[in-house]
Design a protein around this motif. Structure first.
Motif, PDB file in Angstrom:
ATOM      1  N   UNK A 364       0.793  -1.364   0.007  1.00 51.93           N
ATOM      2  CA  UNK A 364       0.070  -0.022   0.066  1.00 51.93           C
ATOM      3  C   UNK A 364       0.831   1.292  -0.192  1.00 51.93           C
ATOM      4  N   UNK A 365       1.968   1.095   0.678  1.00 50.96           N
ATOM      5  CA  UNK A 365       2.769   2.269   0.367  1.00 50.96           C
ATOM      6  C   UNK A 365       3.511   2.599  -0.935  1.00 50.96           C
ATOM      7  N   UNK A 366       3.684   3.579  -1.466  1.00 49.48           N
ATOM      8  CA  UNK A 366       4.193   3.800  -2.793  1.00 49.48           C
ATOM      9  C   UNK A 366       5.196   4.909  -2.637  1.00 49.48           C
ATOM     10  N   UNK A 367       6.344   4.568  -3.004  1.00 48.26           N
ATOM     11  CA  UNK A 367       7.728   5.287  -2.897  1.00 48.26           C
ATOM     12  C   UNK A 367       7.561   6.085  -4.243  1.00 48.26           C
ATOM     13  N   UNK A 368       7.820   7.574  -3.829  1.00 44.26           N
ATOM     14  CA  UNK A 368       7.770   8.579  -4.945  1.00 44.26           C
ATOM     15  C   UNK A 368       9.065   9.499  -4.949  1.00 44.26           C
ATOM     16  N   UNK A 369       9.198  10.080  -5.894  1.00 42.47           N
ATOM     17  CA  UNK A 369      10.476  11.010  -5.745  1.00 42.47           C
ATOM     18  C   UNK A 369      10.120  12.385  -5.771  1.00 42.47           C
ATOM     19  N   UNK A 370      10.671  13.467  -4.912  1.00 42.58           N
ATOM     20  CA  UNK A 370      10.293  15.057  -5.035  1.00 42.58           C
ATOM     21  C   UNK A 370      10.591  15.517  -6.332  1.00 42.58           C
ATOM     22  N   UNK A 371      10.200  15.907  -7.037  1.00 45.40           N
ATOM     23  CA  UNK A 371      10.492  16.458  -8.359  1.00 45.40           C
ATOM     24  C   UNK A 371      10.902  18.135  -8.238  1.00 45.40           C
ATOM     25  N   UNK A 372      10.227  18.578  -7.300  1.00 48.98           N
ATOM     26  CA  UNK A 372      10.131  19.875  -7.258  1.00 48.98           C
ATOM     27  C   UNK A 372       9.616  20.268  -5.831  1.00 48.98           C
TER      28      UNK A 372
END
Length: 682
Positions: A364-372
């Motif tokens: 359920x946890x989705x890893x994402x990248x901070x683009x800005x």
């Protein structure tokens, strides 16, 4: 049985007579610096066992890390990571890859805050396979009474129960000449067996006969270990002194299908304690979604082959074979077959190597990248989160729970999406709150390129389906963020009454002014005073609003109560009025100081158990044990984790009065005693 009755092995010849001598090829797999393959493992590993000696010379073993790549590689012979206060001296580690059987062992010397690497090598998967470390946890057997006087360290709270369920441990020893070794040990059901209140026995089953632990104990009998129970985030820490025995009577008690181990370690325990471990908690190592799949996991047996080739004279053929594309995929079935054969010869039944390169499942946890990170006002920033592999689907107005590591602990906070759905980028706008752990981290600690996790979407504050022809929005401060998602996704008629402290604190001010389908009325409390019932009534009644319009309100409780009262007085149907709180949830309650057992029922029938560590919530413990706990936001905002408390006592911090008699929010509750909860839909 008292350990004083057992025959001891005290010389190298006696040990090698019992366990055999390591083939020369085993030592050739060891290298003196981290090559590219080792660095790849460190970049993927979220947790490692770490052995060291404290300032008093007492052996310690713990687990460090928390996120992939926690160990920073400064050079082929120097790494650093967040660690306990460790004096200069020999240290050792092994790095775990969730879902992978083999481990990477690194030995070296602590100097300042960094480790000088002296040697690195791959350890085979037998300890992980014996323990079934990455497979779903089985119900823990009850602990037998601890024999002997009740003043021994193994009588301490939770210790015997932990040992009864622990199939895996990291064992640290020292050689007396400046060397350290931390090796994995695994066994079926329980890896360390209690003989009396201060004595443990650990079987030493067949392996590669390198036997570093046994040889070290001949020179220095001090040792330490840290044990794990799959599904639990606590760790059992033990320190003491060890000896080696091949006593037939003792070994027979550890036989598997008639096959005893060839030796055993006897540990005179000086200290034993179960404690929570941040690295295990933050690594989420028990969540199947973090297990590396076949395509993501580096094949450590191929890496071991490269190390062997590098150390072998005339190793050209080995290097050539290792360079063949896909060779790991071809050789892995042969390696797994060898593992299965060896373990069955030791007496292990139903051996499976599925966990050596496990396949991931939905997490359920989705890893994402901070683009800005975009500055909106002096006190508000928008985090632009990017997932190139997928899109963010939600209903305009819903929120996501953001999970980030702050000060060594995972912190979760819910923030409404301010962007429109259907894009590979998700925008959430975070207003700084004095003393707020997550908001302070978002404003001062996060940078473009950092990674965090998101959970969601959640919440019922969103446009209905189909959307009405007109919507009326009333917001204060950062309450405008879910409104902005609606404005960006909705193309009907929009009226917005927006209260801000000053003109410079108006979030999305320029975009709101340019939105042609939106009629905006600003109230600046620093100039006009707070928005009251009179002001709300004047604004609403002064507009030509369709009878079918829906009203959305987001702000402090006092404002929402005022707006709801005004709209009711104007005859607006309650079904057309939607509201959302945006107050931060308080920290969860603190429960018992010792682990407590939680039994989980569904529709009146037990479906599993979990152990709730001190300071852990019912929800976290249940999820760690792989139980089907209901949840959404995980911070007490949505109420989806409501469970019925059948027996036992909990302490709870419910921020929004979401509970009902006999029910508790699992994400906000900690047990004070053993508890039974029913997760059926209330």
């Amino acid at each position: 049985m008292r350990q004083t009755h057992f025959r001891r092995l005290t010389t190298v010849d006696e040990v090698e007579s019992a366990v055999g001598r390591a083939p020369a090829v085993i030592m050739l797999k060891q290298i003196g610096a981290l090559d590219e393959g080792c660095r790849t493992v460190l970049a993927r590993s979220p947790v490692a066992a770490f052995g060291y000696r404290d300032a008093d010379g007492v052996g310690r073993t713990t687990f460090v890390g928390g996120t992939p790549g926690f160990a920073r590689v400064h050079s082929p012979t120097r790494i650093s990571f967040a660690a306990p206060d460790v004096p200069p001296g020999p240290v050792s580690l092994f790095f775990l890859l969730p879902g992978v059987g083999e481990v990477l062992r690194v030995n070296g010397t602590m100097s300042g805050r960094a480790v000088r690497v002296d040697e690195a090598y791959v350890h085979c998967a037998q300890a992980v396979l014996r323990s079934r470390l990455w497979q779903p946890p089985a119900p823990a057997p009850p602990a037998d009474p601890v024999p002997g006087p009740d003043d021994g360290p193994l009588h301490r709270p939770g210790v015997a129960e932990f040992l009864a369920a622990a199939p895996f441990l990291a064992l640290s020893t020292w050689d007396g000449a400046g060397g350290s070794d931390t090796s994995p040990r695994g066994d079926r059901e329980t890896v360390a067996r209690i003989l009396d209140g201060r004595t443990l026995a650990i079987p030493d089953r067949k392996g590669n006969r390198r036997a570093d632990t046994l040889h070290n104990l001949l020179r220095d009998d001090r040792l330490a270990f840290a044990a794990l129970v799959p599904g639990r985030t606590g760790v059992l820490h033990v320190s003491g002194r060890g000896t080696i025995t091949d006593d037939p009577a003792l070994l027979e008690t550890m036989a598997l299908r008639g096959t005893p181990p060839h030796a055993a370690l006897l540990i005179d325990v000086e200290h034993a304690e179960v404690r929570g471990n941040d690295a295990v908690t933050r690594s989420r190592m028990w969540h199947a979604g973090t297990h590396l799949g076949r395509d993501a996991a580096p094949d450590l047996m191929v890496l071991a082959g490269r190390h062997l080739a590098a150390n072998t004279r005339g190793g050209f053929l080995l290097r050539a074979v290792g360079a063949i594309p896909g060779i790991g995929r071809l050789l892995r079935p042969l390696v797994n077959r060898a593992y299965r054969s060896g373990l069955r010869n030791e007496g292990y039944a139903d051996v499976t190597t599925a966990s050596v390169t496990g396949a991931p499942v939905t997490d359920p946890l989705r890893e994402v990248r901070i683009a800005e990170i975009r500055r909106e006002t002096p006190s508000a920033v928008t985090l632009v989160l990017e997932d190139p592999g997928g899109t963010f689907e939600f209903r305009p107005g819903q929120f996501f729970t953001l999970v980030a590591d702050v000060g060594g602990r995972p912190v979760r906070r819910a923030y409404s999406a301010s962007s429109a759905p259907g894009s590979s980028r998700l925008e959430v706008t975070v207003k700084h709150v004095d003393g707020g752990r997550f908001s302070g981290h978002a404003h001062r600690g996060l940078r473009a390129g950092d990674r965090i996790s998101v959970l969601g979407p959640s919440g019922t504050f969103h446009l209905p389906d189909p959307p009405p022809e007109e919507i009326v929005l009333i917001a204060a401060g950062s309450g405008v963020t879910p409104m902005m998602s609606m404005i960006r996704a909705y193309r009907g008629r929009v009226s917005l009454l927006y209260s801000s402290r000053t003109e410079e604190e108006i979030i999305f001010g320029a975009e709101l002014s340019a939105a042609g389908h939106v009629s905006v009325t600003h109230v600046l409390t620093g100039r006009d005073g707070r928005l009251d019932a009179h002001g709300v009534h004047r604004w609403v009644s002064g507009r030509s609003v369709s009878p079918d319009a829906h009203y959305f309100v987001c702000g402090p409780d006092a404002l929402m109560d005022t707006v709801r009262s005004v709209l009711s007085g104007l005859g607006v149907p309650a079904t057309h009025v939607h509201q959302e709180r945006y107050t931060s949830a308080p920290d969860a309650a603190t429960g018992s100081s010792v682990p407590q057992r939680m039994t989980v029922w569904e529709h009146g029938h037990p479906i599993g158990t979990a152990v709730v560590e001190p300071g852990q919530t019912l929800l976290d413990a249940g999820l760690a044990a792989g139980l089907p706990m209901p949840y959404s936001c995980t911070i007490g905002t949505c109420g989806d984790c409501l469970v019925r408390l059948r027996t036992g006592e909990v302490t709870t911090t419910d921020p929004n009065d979401l509970t009902r008699p006999g029910y508790v929010l699992a994400c906000r509750s900690c047990p004070l005693s053993p508890v039974t909860v029913d997760v059926a839909e209330p």
